[in-house]
Design a protein around this motif. Structure first.
Motif, PDB file in Angstrom:
ATOM      1  N   GLU A 245       0.863  -1.175   0.000  1.00 49.07           N
ATOM      2  CA  GLU A 245       0.000   0.000   0.000  1.00 49.07           C
ATOM      3  C   GLU A 245       0.904   1.230   0.000  1.00 49.07           C
ATOM      4  OE1 GLU A 245      -2.290  -0.605   3.543  1.00 49.07           O
ATOM      5  OE2 GLU A 245      -3.357  -2.319   2.691  1.00 49.07           O
ATOM      6  N   ALA A 246       0.356   2.376  -0.377  1.00 46.78           N
ATOM      7  CA  ALA A 246       1.156   3.605  -0.463  1.00 46.78           C
ATOM      8  C   ALA A 246       1.906   3.877   0.842  1.00 46.78           C
ATOM      9  CB  ALA A 246       0.264   4.790  -0.836  1.00 46.78           C
ATOM     10  N   GLU A 247       1.293   3.572   1.958  1.00 41.90           N
ATOM     11  CA  GLU A 247       1.929   3.826   3.254  1.00 41.90           C
ATOM     12  C   GLU A 247       3.169   2.965   3.481  1.00 41.90           C
ATOM     13  OE1 GLU A 247      -2.124   5.233   3.171  1.00 41.90           O
ATOM     14  OE2 GLU A 247      -1.333   3.235   2.787  1.00 41.90           O
ATOM     15  N   ASP A 248       3.373   1.948   2.666  1.00 41.04           N
ATOM     16  CA  ASP A 248       4.542   1.065   2.801  1.00 41.04           C
ATOM     17  C   ASP A 248       5.780   1.610   2.087  1.00 41.04           C
ATOM     18  OD1 ASP A 248       3.139  -1.029   4.206  1.00 41.04           O
ATOM     19  OD2 ASP A 248       2.247  -1.621   2.281  1.00 41.04           O
ATOM     20  N   GLY A 249       5.620   2.646   1.280  1.00 44.93           N
ATOM     21  CA  GLY A 249       6.721   3.140   0.451  1.00 44.93           C
ATOM     22  C   GLY A 249       7.996   3.439   1.212  1.00 44.93           C
ATOM     23  N   SER A 250       7.889   4.112   2.348  1.00 44.36           N
ATOM     24  CA  SER A 250       9.102   4.479   3.082  1.00 44.36           C
ATOM     25  C   SER A 250       9.773   3.266   3.709  1.00 44.36           C
ATOM     26  CB  SER A 250       8.798   5.545   4.145  1.00 44.36           C
ATOM     27  OG  SER A 250       7.925   5.042   5.130  1.00 44.36           O
ATOM     28  N   GLU A 251       8.993   2.292   4.163  1.00 41.67           N
ATOM     29  CA  GLU A 251       9.593   1.070   4.737  1.00 41.67           C
ATOM     30  C   GLU A 251      10.301   0.252   3.667  1.00 41.67           C
ATOM     31  OE1 GLU A 251      10.055   0.199   7.978  1.00 41.67           O
ATOM     32  OE2 GLU A 251       9.276   2.224   8.261  1.00 41.67           O
ATOM     33  N   ILE A 252       9.731   0.220   2.479  1.00 46.61           N
ATOM     34  CA  ILE A 252      10.376  -0.488   1.373  1.00 46.61           C
ATOM     35  C   ILE A 252      11.670   0.218   0.986  1.00 46.61           C
ATOM     36  CG2 ILE A 252      10.129  -1.062  -1.081  1.00 46.61           C
ATOM     37  CD1 ILE A 252       7.078  -1.569  -0.291  1.00 46.61           C
ATOM     38  N   TRP A 253      11.644   1.525   0.951  1.00 52.03           N
ATOM     39  CA  TRP A 253      12.844   2.306   0.663  1.00 52.03           C
ATOM     40  C   TRP A 253      13.943   1.989   1.675  1.00 52.03           C
ATOM     41  CZ3 TRP A 253      15.083   6.613   3.270  1.00 52.03           C
ATOM     42  CH2 TRP A 253      16.039   7.305   2.524  1.00 52.03           C
ATOM     43  N   LYS A 254      13.576   1.912   2.962  1.00 48.85           N
ATOM     44  CA  LYS A 254      14.547   1.588   4.018  1.00 48.85           C
ATOM     45  C   LYS A 254      15.081   0.160   3.846  1.00 48.85           C
ATOM     46  CE  LYS A 254      12.315   4.602   7.375  1.00 48.85           C
ATOM     47  NZ  LYS A 254      11.431   4.612   8.563  1.00 48.85           N
ATOM     48  N   LEU A 255      14.199  -0.776   3.504  1.00 47.55           N
ATOM     49  CA  LEU A 255      14.630  -2.167   3.276  1.00 47.55           C
ATOM     50  C   LEU A 255      15.649  -2.223   2.150  1.00 47.55           C
ATOM     51  CD1 LEU A 255      14.430  -5.285   3.538  1.00 47.55           C
ATOM     52  CD2 LEU A 255      12.464  -5.159   1.983  1.00 47.55           C
ATOM     53  N   ILE A 256      15.369  -1.580   1.039  1.00 53.35           N
ATOM     54  CA  ILE A 256      16.277  -1.603  -0.111  1.00 53.35           C
ATOM     55  C   ILE A 256      17.632  -0.999   0.267  1.00 53.35           C
ATOM     56  CG2 ILE A 256      16.669  -0.659  -2.433  1.00 53.35           C
ATOM     57  CD1 ILE A 256      13.554  -0.996  -2.801  1.00 53.35           C
ATOM     58  N   ARG A 257      17.634   0.051   1.060  1.00 55.54           N
ATOM     59  CA  ARG A 257      18.896   0.672   1.491  1.00 55.54           C
ATOM     60  C   ARG A 257      19.742  -0.298   2.313  1.00 55.54           C
ATOM     61  NH1 ARG A 257      18.857   6.392   3.799  1.00 55.54           N
ATOM     62  NH2 ARG A 257      20.919   6.277   2.904  1.00 55.54           N
ATOM     63  N   ARG A 258      19.095  -1.262   2.995  1.00 54.28           N
ATOM     64  CA  ARG A 258      19.814  -2.256   3.810  1.00 54.28           C
ATOM     65  C   ARG A 258      20.323  -3.423   2.967  1.00 54.28           C
ATOM     66  NH1 ARG A 258      15.840  -4.483   7.378  1.00 54.28           N
ATOM     67  NH2 ARG A 258      17.557  -5.707   8.193  1.00 54.28           N
ATOM     68  N   CYS A 259      19.904  -3.500   1.735  1.00 55.81           N
ATOM     69  CA  CYS A 259      20.225  -4.647   0.882  1.00 55.81           C
ATOM     70  C   CYS A 259      21.271  -4.268  -0.155  1.00 55.81           C
ATOM     71  CB  CYS A 259      18.957  -5.175   0.218  1.00 55.81           C
ATOM     72  SG  CYS A 259      17.750  -5.813   1.381  1.00 55.81           S
TER      73      CYS A 259
END
Length: 176
Positions: free
Chosen positions: A19-33
């Protein structure tokens, strides 16, 4: 509807559309990968908002541990294109990448797709292993060719990306 899978006693993975509200958490996950390319947070927000039917977010205990962004190519409606795969360091070794790919191609939105495509640099051994393993697991055929070239497309700033195509076996697709 989210899909829930148990991985260890008391621990569950939830596979769901973002959902749109997940965008920032996904961004943070990608930065950790690392070494994944980091897109802007706005890009991840748009993926969640505009492409939720062809993306998957995996959570464990409410924390984002897996993500695939993808879409069905407008010029090739039989093609499911995978843009990015991210698995949190603490969730590696669970076969999560392959499980997310299977989850996506099993969705109704991908019912007409006969192939999956993605691009991978020659040196990205983890991605090659994932997509080769996925192709074997579904009885598909994997082919590749250089597609986005280092000098022609990236002005020498990024390695050549190979277009990887996995053609689904008809029997496997019919069983899905």
């Amino acid at each position: 509807m989210p899909q829930v899978e148990s991985i260890k006693k008391g621990s569950k993975l939830v596979f769901r559309k973002p959902e749109a509200e997940d965008g920032s958490e996904i961004w943070k996950l990608i930065r950790r990968c690392k070494p994944l390319d980091e897109n802007s947070m706005y890009c991840n927000l748009l993926q969640c908002d505009h492409f939720s039917d062809t993306c998957v977010l995996v959570e464990r205990d409410g924390q984002a541990v897996g993500w695939i962004s993808g879409y069905i190519a407008p010029s090739e409606p039989q093609t499911f294109f995978v843009w990015q795969v991210a698995v949190a360091p603490e969730a590696r070794g669970l076969g999560l990448g392959k499980r997310m790919l299977r989850h996506l191609i099993d969705r109704d939105e991908a019912a007409e797709c006969t192939q999956l495509k993605t691009t991978i640099t020659e040196s990205n051994e983890a991605s090659w292993a994932l997509f080769r393993s996925f192709a074997r697991s579904i009885g598909g055929e994997l082919t590749d060719e250089a597609h986005f070239h280092e000098d022609d497309h990236f002005d020498g700033h990024a390695a050549t990306e190979h277009m990887v195509t996995i053609t689904f076996a008809q029997e496997a697709r019919a069983a899905a």
